[in-house]
Design an enzyme around this catalytic site. Structure first.
Site, PDB file in Angstrom:
ATOM      1  N   ASP A 140       0.866  -1.164   0.000  1.00 36.92           N
ATOM      2  CA  ASP A 140       0.000   0.000   0.000  1.00 36.92           C
ATOM      3  C   ASP A 140       0.907   1.219   0.000  1.00 36.92           C
ATOM      4  O   ASP A 140       1.993   1.168   0.573  1.00 36.92           O
ATOM      5  CB  ASP A 140      -0.847  -0.037   1.283  1.00 36.92           C
ATOM      6  CG  ASP A 140      -1.651   1.226   1.496  1.00 36.92           C
ATOM      7  OD1 ASP A 140      -2.816   1.230   1.120  1.00 36.92           O
ATOM      8  OD2 ASP A 140      -1.113   2.210   2.043  1.00 36.92           O
ATOM      9  N   HIS A 176      -8.832   3.588 -15.055  1.00 36.63           N
ATOM     10  CA  HIS A 176      -9.800   3.046 -14.101  1.00 36.63           C
ATOM     11  C   HIS A 176     -10.772   2.064 -14.733  1.00 36.63           C
ATOM     12  O   HIS A 176     -11.675   1.566 -14.085  1.00 36.63           O
ATOM     13  CB  HIS A 176     -10.547   4.191 -13.414  1.00 36.63           C
ATOM     14  CG  HIS A 176      -9.600   5.118 -12.710  1.00 36.63           C
ATOM     15  ND1 HIS A 176      -9.044   6.215 -13.332  1.00 36.63           N
ATOM     16  CD2 HIS A 176      -9.051   5.081 -11.481  1.00 36.63           C
ATOM     17  CE1 HIS A 176      -8.227   6.828 -12.494  1.00 36.63           C
ATOM     18  NE2 HIS A 176      -8.208   6.154 -11.362  1.00 36.63           N
TER      19      HIS A 176
END
Ligand code: ZN
Length: 765
Positions: free
Chosen positions: A499, A704
């Site tokens: 992350d 996306h």
């Protein structure tokens, strides 16, 4: 007696039961009935937990399978036309609005999501038009109120207020130009009346109506709407507790104090300074004042002494019966309970309060203010005093060297050695990039293999060595791929990162991590934010090994990748004892050392990402300048310690720059990459209008979606950009990192991107 209340409890379940059930339903593994049952079990557990801590006003109705704004919209029949008529069940329409649906011949994208005020929670944006047909499809508030009652628990139902509901929405595609959702208020109120009168008929004494819009500047324009709405609702509703949170009411207090409601809740965690003015304004009324003294936004144990002081002040003016001690906002933004943390030390655990512990806190503080003689209360008070004293002691002894270093920051540390024009020339020679250089935003697909290897390392099923060998192979293949595709400025692909914030948090001093501290970000996506507990410093290089390995296997320049100080801060739970500014500067100094080390190791370009700069903006405009000053200074402090030859990059996952443009410019990054809005070039015109002078890579395609952009499509975008931007400034890149994409579409898309850049070099020679 001073009562206690909780504005909302996390709805994910102590062991993420809701995520598991919702995802199992999506995967077709459980039925709608099983999902409904799982949700009912979580609600029941939450009510019982809150009740067991002795809280007087237990919330109900704020549970959600996906998002509470989406719940509210679907209950009120606010469903965009594109989701209707596919023969889907109401539950599937609900999920289609939240996350899109591509199955059985139905292909609808998800609705837009936006940040819930200044939190990291995202809500689904309702869409309104002149012909929006409000209807009460189901009364969630009544249903859940009755469910709790059947368990013997009296609750205070939570309902999203009408003005905030309309304000959160946007005009739908079908709406006429200039349409404003707030114009629907008169049409909306009858449905609210129905909802609230049903609630009253069901026996609810109080209802909590959330109007967080009241802490924004814009609410000043809605005085008339608030006055009309609440004059209509109050007579038919249970007693209304009007709740505001995340900031101060300021001048809106003037009309809010006059609304015909029975209670007002203010956030004293974020804005303790508003207590005096509020007391003054409500003194002569009958309003009950609910004081949000236990933070709904952080994970720190409440300092009882400070909270009691505020509470006592209110009691002195209003009397015990007109004061409620509450959480500042819903506890949705905090993890469920500390009880499930097995790896934190006892010392660390003593610093924190998660939702369940905060629930006990409101109850204890209210009892103290009621003059309770209970031994358990006295004990809790004493224990809190000890904990807070220990924590303060720890904070004081945190890291003197770091504090001294922050205090010694000088203005010249924020500036690069030469202006951009000079640097650009030096970098041109050093990096030897062609015109319209191609690059990516940093991450490459995080495949199942990568996640599995990381999980195996976590379980000690493979050695550190075997894991590193695996990562090197991943980097090899990403580098070879980029060379083959013909990209100019390469990246290593970030296979080692779980992350973008956690990775750095784990390598820095000053952070701790939870095992189960999940917080809902949106839908079934939960995050586990790192916690900043003490002064932040860098024990050693964090990324140099991977970046220099990647550079060692290619002749092309390699871009180092870091997460910026403001983003690390915004996506963590910050400390409450020192300012965010100070924490941001500490992070910046740690990153500055990393940037300098990367340059020493031969890296020629470094990208420092700050996707969170915009979302960190304070809710009130008057607070923006101060924030932007330190946020931009932090970025500059992190990046300015290098020679002119080092090309600094930054990336922004949005395209809404109009109001913060001067700050983006002040970052003085050599190259910024941004998410260019779909087809229009309005954004670039903004850049032109303001006279942006550094290099810029507006995304030439949207990552996306798995869709592969055609070569011609990218050429057209590049041409359109070049009508606005000088050719010496344009970089060609996708609009975000490729982490969530598959390899197949990544390869096809990047091939087209490189082909388009080559074409541009020939065409705009
Ligand atoms: Zn991005």
């Amino acid at each position: 007696m001073v009562a206690s209340s909780v504005l909302g409890f996390p709805r994910i379940g102590a062991n993420r039961e809701v995520k598991k059930a919702v995802e199992a339903y999506w995967a077709g593994k459980i039925s709608a009935d099983q999902l409904t049952q799982a949700a009912a079990d979580v609600r029941k557990a939450s009510w019982q937990s809150v009740k067991s801590k002795g809280v007087d006003y237990v919330p109900s109705g704020e549970f959600s399978l996906y998002d509470h704004v989406l719940d509210h919209a679907t209950a009120f029949n606010v469903v965009p036309k594109r989701y209707v008529g596919h023969g889907l069940s109401p539950l599937d329409v609900y999920f289609a609005m939240g996350r899109g649906r591509q199955a059985d011949g139905v292909d609808v994208p998800a609705s837009e999501m936006k940040k819930w005020f200044d939190s990291n929670y995202h809500y689904v944006v309702p869409e309104f038009a002149e012909d929006t047909d409000f209807q009460l499809k189901f009364n969630k508030a009544v249903e859940e109120y009755n469910d709790a009652k059947a368990l013997g628990i009296e609750t205070r139902p939570v309902v999203l207020g009408p003005i905030t509901f309309l304000w959160l929405g946007k005009p739908s595609k079908e709406a006429r130009p200039g349409f404003q959702p707030i114009s629907l208020l008169q049409k909306l109120l009858p449905v609210y009346k129905k909802l609230l009168s049903d609630l009253k008929a069901a026996g609810a004494e109080w209802v909590q109506i959330d109007e967080p819009v009241l802490v924004l500047d814009q609410a000043a324009h809605f005085e008339k709407e608030f006055t009309t709405a609440y004059a209509e609702l109050a007579p038919v509703a249970p007693k209304i507790m009007l709740t505001t949170y995340f900031n101060r009411l300021d001048s809106n207090l003037k009309f809010v104090a006059k609304l015909p409601v029975a209670g007002l809740h203010i956030d004293l965690d974020r804005a303790p300074e508003q207590l005096d003015a509020t007391l003054e304004a409500v003194k002569a009324t009958d309003l009950v004042l609910s004081l949000g003294v236990v933070s709904g936004r952080n994970i720190w144990k409440t300092d009882f002494e400070a909270a009691i002081k505020l509470g006592q002040k209110a009691v002195d003016v209003l009397g015990q019966d007109r004061v409620i001690i509450a959480t500042s906002s819903s506890l949705l933004h905090t993890p469920v309970t500390l009880e499930s943390e097995k790896k934190l030390t006892e010392e660390q655990k003593d610093w924190f309060s998660f939702a369940l512990e905060k629930t006990a806190e409101v109850s204890t503080i209210a009892k103290v203010l009621s003059g309770s003689q209970d031994a358990a209360v006295a004990q809790a008070l004493e224990a809190n005093k000890t904990s807070i004293a220990k924590r303060r002691e720890f904070e004081r002894n945190s890291d003197d060297a770091v504090r001294k270093r922050v205090a010694a920051i000088t203005p010249d540390q924020l500036e690069r050695r030469s202006p951009f024009a000079v640097r650009q020339e030096v970098q041109k020679k050093k990096l030897d990039l062609p015109k319209f250089p191609t690059t990516t935003i940093g991450s490459f697909p995080q495949t199942k293999e990568i996640r599995q290897a990381r999980a195996k390392l976590g379980k000690n099923e493979i050695t550190e060595e075997a894991y590193e060998d695996f990562l090197k192979k991943e980097i090899d293949s990403v580098v070879r791929f980029q060379e083959k595709a013909g990209l100019d400025l390469l990246v290593h692909g970030e296979p080692e990162r779980n992350d973008m914030v956690q990775y750095f948090g784990e390598l820095l001093n000053g952070f701790v991590f939870t095992q189960n501290g999940w917080v809902q970000s949106y839908g079934s996506r939960y995050v586990r934010p790192p916690i900043i507990v003490s002064d932040v410093s860098r024990p050693g290089p964090m990324t140099v090994k991977w970046s220099s390995y990647a550079q060692s296997i290619t002749q092309k320049p390699m871009k180092g990748m870091l997460t910026g100080p403001v983003t690390i801060l915004n996506w963590s739970f910050p400390r409450a004892d020192i300012s965010r500014e100070l924490q941001s500067k500490q992070l910046a100094l740690a990153l500055r050392d990393e940037v300098i080390d990367l340059e020493k190791a031969g890296i020629q370009a470094i990208q420092v990402d700050e996707p969170a700069i915009r979302e960190g903006l304070p809710l009130r405009r008057v607070d923006w300048d101060h924030y932007l000053q330190w946020a931009v200074d932090s970025f500059k402090l992190a990046t300015a310690g290098v020679t002119d030859a080092l090309q600094t990059h930054s990336h922004f996952c949005y395209s809404d720059f109009d109001d913060i443009f001067p700050s983006i410019q002040r970052l003085d990054a050599d190259v910024i990459s941004i998410e260019a809005s779909k087809s229009d070039m309005k954004l670039l015109k903004t850049f032109k209008q303001y006279g942006y002078s550094n290099q810029i890579g507006p995304g030439v395609y949207d990552i996306h979606s798995p869709r592969v952009p055609g070569e011609q499509e990218i050429k057209d975008r590049v041409s359109a950009m070049l009508e606005i931007l000088p050719d010496s400034l344009l970089f060609v890149n996708p609009d975000c990192g490729l982490k969530t994409r598959g390899w197949k579409e990544t390869e096809a898309s990047l091939n087209n991107l490189v082909a388009a850049a080559r074409w541009a070099r020939g065409t705009y020679a």
